[in-house]
Design a protein around this motif. Structure first.
Motif, PDB file in Angstrom:
ATOM      1  N   LEU A 140       0.832  -1.017  -0.064  1.00  0.00           N
ATOM      2  CA  LEU A 140       0.059  -0.128   0.079  1.00  0.00           C
ATOM      3  C   LEU A 140       0.705   1.188  -0.089  1.00  0.00           C
ATOM      4  N   THR A 141       0.239   2.199  -0.876  1.00  0.00           N
ATOM      5  CA  THR A 141       1.005   3.635  -0.784  1.00  0.00           C
ATOM      6  C   THR A 141       0.108   4.417  -0.560  1.00  0.00           C
ATOM      7  N   ARG A 142       0.217   5.188   0.228  1.00  0.00           N
ATOM      8  CA  ARG A 142      -0.572   6.400   0.732  1.00  0.00           C
ATOM      9  C   ARG A 142      -0.362   7.831   0.055  1.00  0.00           C
ATOM     10  N   ARG A 143      -1.411   8.348  -0.048  1.00  0.00           N
ATOM     11  CA  ARG A 143      -1.308   9.829  -0.576  1.00  0.00           C
ATOM     12  C   ARG A 143      -2.470  10.646  -0.173  1.00  0.00           C
ATOM     13  N   GLU A 144      -2.427  11.952  -0.011  1.00  0.00           N
ATOM     14  CA  GLU A 144      -3.366  12.792   0.542  1.00  0.00           C
ATOM     15  C   GLU A 144      -3.752  13.485  -0.543  1.00  0.00           C
ATOM     16  N   ASP A 145      -4.876  13.913  -0.798  1.00  0.00           N
ATOM     17  CA  ASP A 145      -5.666  15.045  -1.798  1.00  0.00           C
ATOM     18  C   ASP A 145      -6.833  15.562  -1.161  1.00  0.00           C
ATOM     19  N   PRO A 146      -6.680  16.850  -0.637  1.00  0.00           N
ATOM     20  CA  PRO A 146      -7.756  17.401   0.001  1.00  0.00           C
ATOM     21  C   PRO A 146      -9.004  17.719  -1.077  1.00  0.00           C
ATOM     22  N   GLU A 147      -8.623  17.623  -2.363  1.00  0.00           N
ATOM     23  CA  GLU A 147      -9.573  17.802  -3.415  1.00  0.00           C
ATOM     24  C   GLU A 147     -10.914  16.660  -3.560  1.00  0.00           C
ATOM     25  N   ILE A 148     -10.456  15.665  -2.919  1.00  0.00           N
ATOM     26  CA  ILE A 148     -11.632  14.384  -2.892  1.00  0.00           C
ATOM     27  C   ILE A 148     -12.316  14.636  -1.861  1.00  0.00           C
ATOM     28  N   ILE A 149     -12.400  15.665  -0.939  1.00  0.00           N
ATOM     29  CA  ILE A 149     -13.097  15.908   0.103  1.00  0.00           C
ATOM     30  C   ILE A 149     -13.447  14.895   1.283  1.00  0.00           C
TER      31      ILE A 149
END
Length: 178
Positions: A140-149
């Motif tokens: 698993l690779t995790r990332r954050e993107d605030p645009e997905i709300i």
């Protein structure tokens, strides 16, 4: 390099690494080298420049391999790439090798995108759920993107599981307007 040639190099290296029980070590070495190439325009230039001789290219790659502790299998493979003028394609061959290594080991890579960081416990729970769904070990690779709300998007291999709030809102908007 046409994909068929890169695939041949990756398959040949995989077969030799598998026979020597060095698939994971070879994968780690290739990924380390690919990351170094991606991070260093100077190193990429050495591999791609026609002004750099084969001997110079070989010396640079073997110096890196030696300092990084790569085994003889990887060092011999790098020399082969130099001899055949295939060094610019090394990152592509490494990616194809990783696919073969993952297939052999029963692994699948998943990239999970969330609006906020996942806790380690949440990541382990998600890994377990994806492992159950795929029948394979999940890396698993995790990332954050605030645009997905909110919610999450999980890309497993070529499949995208989209449970993001952004997508759900878009679907609701489409239904309401259409």
């Amino acid at each position: 390099m046409p994909i068929s040639i890169a695939r041949r190099y990756a398959r040949a290296l995989h077969a030799v690494a598998k026979e020597a029980s060095e698939v994971d070590a070879t994968l780690k070495a290739l990924e380390t080298l690919s990351d170094a190439i991606a991070e260093s325009s100077d190193l990429a230039g050495v591999l791609e420049s026609p002004q750099i001789t084969r001997d110079q290219r070989r010396a640079v790659l073997l110096e890196i391999a030696s300092k990084a502790g790569f085994g003889p299998l990887v060092q011999n493979f790098l020399q082969l790439l130099v001899d055949r003028d295939r060094t610019p394609e090394l990152p592509f061959v490494a990616r194809l090798f990783r696919e073969l290594a993952d297939e052999t080991a029963g692994r699948v890579r998943a990239e999970v995108t969330t609006a906020l960081p996942l806790s380690d416990a949440e990541a382990k729970e998600l890994e377990a759920a994806l492992a159950k769904a795929t029948g394979k070990t999940v890396v698993l690779t995790r990332r954050e993107d605030p645009e997905i709300i909110g919610g999450l998007e999980a890309k497993v291999g070529d499949t995208l599981y989209d449970g993001s709030l952004k997508t759900q809102l878009a679907r609701m908007r489409t239904r309401a307007l259409g």
